[in-house]
Design an enzyme around this catalytic site. Structure first.
Site, mmCIF file in Angstrom:
data_model
loop_
_atom_site.group_PDB
_atom_site.id
_atom_site.type_symbol
_atom_site.label_atom_id
_atom_site.label_comp_id
_atom_site.label_asym_id
_atom_site.label_seq_id
_atom_site.Cartn_x
_atom_site.Cartn_y
_atom_site.Cartn_z
ATOM 1 N N ASP A 327 0.987 -1.216 -0.068
ATOM 2 C CA ASP A 327 -0.025 0.197 0.039
ATOM 3 C C ASP A 327 1.155 1.169 -0.023
ATOM 4 O O ASP A 327 1.711 1.409 1.113
ATOM 5 C CB ASP A 327 -0.931 0.042 1.165
ATOM 6 C CG ASP A 327 -2.044 1.096 1.144
ATOM 7 O OD1 ASP A 327 -1.900 2.007 0.514
ATOM 8 O OD2 ASP A 327 -3.047 0.836 1.648
ATOM 9 N N ARG A 329 -0.267 4.166 -0.437
ATOM 10 C CA ARG A 329 -1.009 5.619 -0.184
ATOM 11 C C ARG A 329 -0.330 6.281 1.094
ATOM 12 O O ARG A 329 0.114 5.646 2.098
ATOM 13 C CB ARG A 329 -2.149 5.116 0.138
ATOM 14 C CG ARG A 329 -2.923 4.750 -1.051
ATOM 15 C CD ARG A 329 -4.615 4.520 -0.844
ATOM 16 N NE ARG A 329 -4.436 3.101 0.090
ATOM 17 C CZ ARG A 329 -5.632 2.559 0.482
ATOM 18 N NH1 ARG A 329 -6.752 3.174 -0.009
ATOM 19 N NH2 ARG A 329 -5.549 1.345 1.050
#
EC number: 4.1.99.12
Length: 397
Positions: A327, A329
């Protein structure tokens, strides 16, 4: 293990040296860093004696233009695109190599009256041009040095030297910790410097506001730009969110295939629609639509990850095989948008504990996690199970 950025800044303001480490997946090394404004022959001598690396001077583009410093090479093939200029010595020096004369060259670089003709080339000082935006654009020691100087209120220039062990190998974190202890030097990471800047600087700009009627209800849409990249984000606001009461919030990462085309590979589209419907029912809330396609890896890489999933890899393995974290983000920009909207206390629509931690790291308080679970489909059962097993999502499957 590492010191706080504030501690390093205080030492730098006193003319001291700090150690700055970069990411283990990048160069995985540490540099001595000092402020160019306070450089002394003694500091140069310390760096070359105990650092043993190349002494360089990170500067801004403005310095390079004023001093007419051309790139060292026409075609930079360095893997990290380190922006070396031609090396220089001040015209007042002799050989230019001594600690005293290197310090003289550095100090004269900062002299507002200095111009290109005041420096011989090549020389023994190696200027580096930092990217505009600093470590928020490029997570290198060059940018870290200039950022630290600016945070200290000093001239935007630093002096850096790689730290090499006595046996000639690069010093890694255990070696650097020993070095920091031996010389009583503060040690920080570029990762922490990035977090510090994201936390203390305003990076978002409210650009435009409109009324947006949708199938779910009418929302107040606010468009945002940010100073880190070209991505534009949008907040859909319902009702009066300025009362100070906890507000229902959904931070939704863009998913073109799911949000627009109705892909059954994920649950993004149904989550988006359900969040808008729930905010409308409550009469108050925010849906923040972040342009973070594919958990931050972008559309084409997401499609490449899908291709790998067709070959038997799960969603996490596919990202990693492409060279990305599971991930990618970052919630700093989203947090700043929520704070710009005046929010402090959130009821967060999410199944992802990492999203809660990511937002709370920016002084937002998540009062309640509101589940947002969609019925699983045959096409996304494996995907959802991987999110539970490997990403810690809170789902009942």
């Amino acid at each position: 293990m590492f010191h706080r950025i504030e501690e390093a800044l205080e030492d730098l303001k006193q003319g001291k040296v700090v150690i700055v480490c970069d990411d283990e997946n990048r160069e995985n090394e540490g540099d001595f860093i000092a402020l160019a404004e306070y450089i002394t022959p003694e500091t140069i001598n310390f760096m070359i004696t105990h650092g043993r690396g190349l002494v360089c001077v990170p500067i801004t583009e403005g310095y390079a233009e004023r001093l007419q410093l051309e790139p060292m090479v026409a075609h930079n093939t360095d893997s990290h695109h380190t922006a070396f200029t031609v090396s220089i010595d001040h015209v007042s020096t002799t050989t230019g190599i001594s600690a005293h004369e290197r310090a003289t060259t550095i100090r004269e670089m900062l002299n507002p009256a200095s111009k290109g003709a005041d420096f011989n080339r090549p020389g023994h000082i190696f200027p580096l041009i930092a990217k505009e935006g600093g470590v928020l654009r490029r997570a290198g020691h060059t940018e870290a040095a200039v950022d630290l100087a600016q945070l200290c209120g000093a001239e935007p220039a630093g002096v850096i030297c790689e730290i090499i062990n006595e046996d000639g190998t690069m010093a890694r974190v255990p070696d650097l910790l020993q070095c920091a202890k031996q010389f009583d030097i503060k040690m920080i990471t570029i990762e922490d410097l990035i977090a510090y800047r994201r936390h203390h600087e305003t990076l978002v700009t409210r650009e435009v506001e409109i009324t947006l009627p949708t199938d779910f209800g009418t929302f107040h849409a606010i468009g945002y730009s940010n100073s880190l990249d070209t991505k534009e984000h949008i907040a859909l606001v319902k009702g009066d969110i300025s009362t100070g009461e906890p507000v229902l919030v959904r931070v939704h990462s863009e998913c073109l295939t799911g949000d627009v085309f109705g892909s059954c590979r994920c649950d993004c589209g149904p989550q988006l629609h359900a969040a808008l419907a729930q905010i409308e029912r409550e009469g108050k809330g925010v849906l923040l639509y972040m342009r973070q396609e594919g958990r931050g890896i972008g559309l084409l890489n997401k499609l490449r990850a899908y291709k790998l999933q067709e070959e038997g890899f799960d969603t996490v393995e596919a990202n990693e095989k492409l060279g990305f974290p599971a991930d990618l983000r970052d919630y700093g920009i989203g947090a700043q948008i929520l704070k710009d909207l005046g929010l402090q206390h959130l009821r967060l629509l999410t199944n992802n504990p990492r999203k809660i931690a990511g937002l709370q790291g920016y002084d937002l308080e998540v009062i309640e996690r509101v589940p947002l679970q969609m019925p699983a489909k045959e096409e996304n059962k494996t995907y959802l199970q991987t999110k539970v097993n490997k990403l810690g999502h809170l789902l009942n499957l």
